[in-house]
Design a protein around this motif. Sequence first.
Motif, short mmCIF file in Angstrom:
data_model
loop_
_atom_site.label_atom_id
_atom_site.label_comp_id
_atom_site.label_asym_id
_atom_site.label_seq_id
_atom_site.Cartn_x
_atom_site.Cartn_y
_atom_site.Cartn_z
N SER A 1 0.84 -1.19 0.00
CA SER A 1 0.00 0.00 0.00
C SER A 1 0.88 1.25 0.00
CB SER A 1 -0.92 -0.02 1.22
OG SER A 1 -1.76 1.11 1.18
N CYS A 2 0.34 2.29 0.52
CA CYS A 2 1.03 3.57 0.52
C CYS A 2 0.57 4.33 1.77
CB CYS A 2 0.64 4.31 -0.75
SG CYS A 2 1.21 6.00 -0.76
N PRO A 3 1.51 4.98 2.48
CA PRO A 3 1.13 5.71 3.70
C PRO A 3 0.19 6.87 3.41
CG PRO A 3 3.39 6.20 3.07
CD PRO A 3 2.94 5.09 2.18
N ASN A 4 0.11 7.21 2.14
CA ASN A 4 -0.75 8.32 1.74
C ASN A 4 -2.17 7.84 1.45
OD1 ASN A 4 -1.28 10.93 1.18
ND2 ASN A 4 -0.29 10.96 -0.83
N ARG A 5 -2.38 6.55 1.64
CA ARG A 5 -3.71 6.00 1.41
C ARG A 5 -4.26 5.29 2.64
NH1 ARG A 5 -6.22 5.47 -3.54
NH2 ARG A 5 -5.02 6.24 -5.30
#
Length: 323
Positions: free
Chosen positions: A43-47
């Motif tokens: 995933s992404c920490p921005n999501r």
Amino acid sequence: MNTIKDNPFKYSSDNKRYRTFNHYLRERFGKKVFKVSLNLGLSCPNRDGSKGVGGCIYCSEKLSGDFGGNPCDTLEEQFRTVRDAMEKKWPGGSYIPYFQAGTNTYADTEFLKRAYEKALSFENVVGLSVATRADCITEQTADLLQDISKRTYLVVELGLQTVHDKTAKLINRCHDYGEFLKGYKLLSDRGINVCIHLIDGLPGETKEMMLETAKSVASLRPHAVKLHLLHIIEGTALHRLYEKGGVRPLELSEYVDIVCSQLELFPAETVIERVTGDGAADTLVAPLWSLKKLCVMNEIDKEMGRRNSYQGRLFCGDMKSCE
Ligand code: SF4
């Protein structure tokens, strides 16, 4: 007229007046080398809420990995599918596995180590590319990457997009330029090659702002740069902004002018991995002219020829001496 004969640019064997990735790979490996996108399903920490939610406003559901592998398949299966197709067209090539979709340092170090080593173990692999965010580089991941970079051609790809914090906020990037520089330093201090991604045409940005971004990046003397055009992809927050008239896509002539001016600012030795992005034809809303990628690249070559210019012509080391 832009011909090979009168091309003054030293890192070229054709009419290109910038250092293409293809030229660099041929010089370094003496053969055709292909990147193979692999998807770890990270995933992404921005999501996921740890830095933000919803992601960058232009990011598609596939987390900027529209041409990546299927994370349900093993890495080996993903690699083989692409490699077999490539072998039919261009037999005897070498490969660089590319962890593209999502944030590929955003996991436990042991997990990352296993994934990177697995990818490096595949046949005819000569390097590795890892796409991530600068704020997801820790001392620990940087050490792991350094160990790999001592053994192979490693490139860590960092999305920056712009040096302007106001724009970064608007696109919901969830990190500023200062945080980018910290992550960049962790890598560059360890001698790790970094490829910096930039996007031209972000909402509210003028040509001058995009050139300021190029100047700041040039002063870092990165190994490589990828220049992207802002794509409006169906279903993204950017798409909604576009429908409300909040963003104007660049025209082809504007984009060509901006890219050529940026190329003049980068150091001659920086590899230009891309001068435009790939938008998935079925989900691209605008600008549709970008689907003709070859045409865009030709226009850039023609404009560099018209200017009788080349990459690095206006590069002047650090930013202060340019002012
Ligand atoms: S950092 Fe990359 S993967 Fe994450 S939301 Fe932004 S573009 Fe998408």
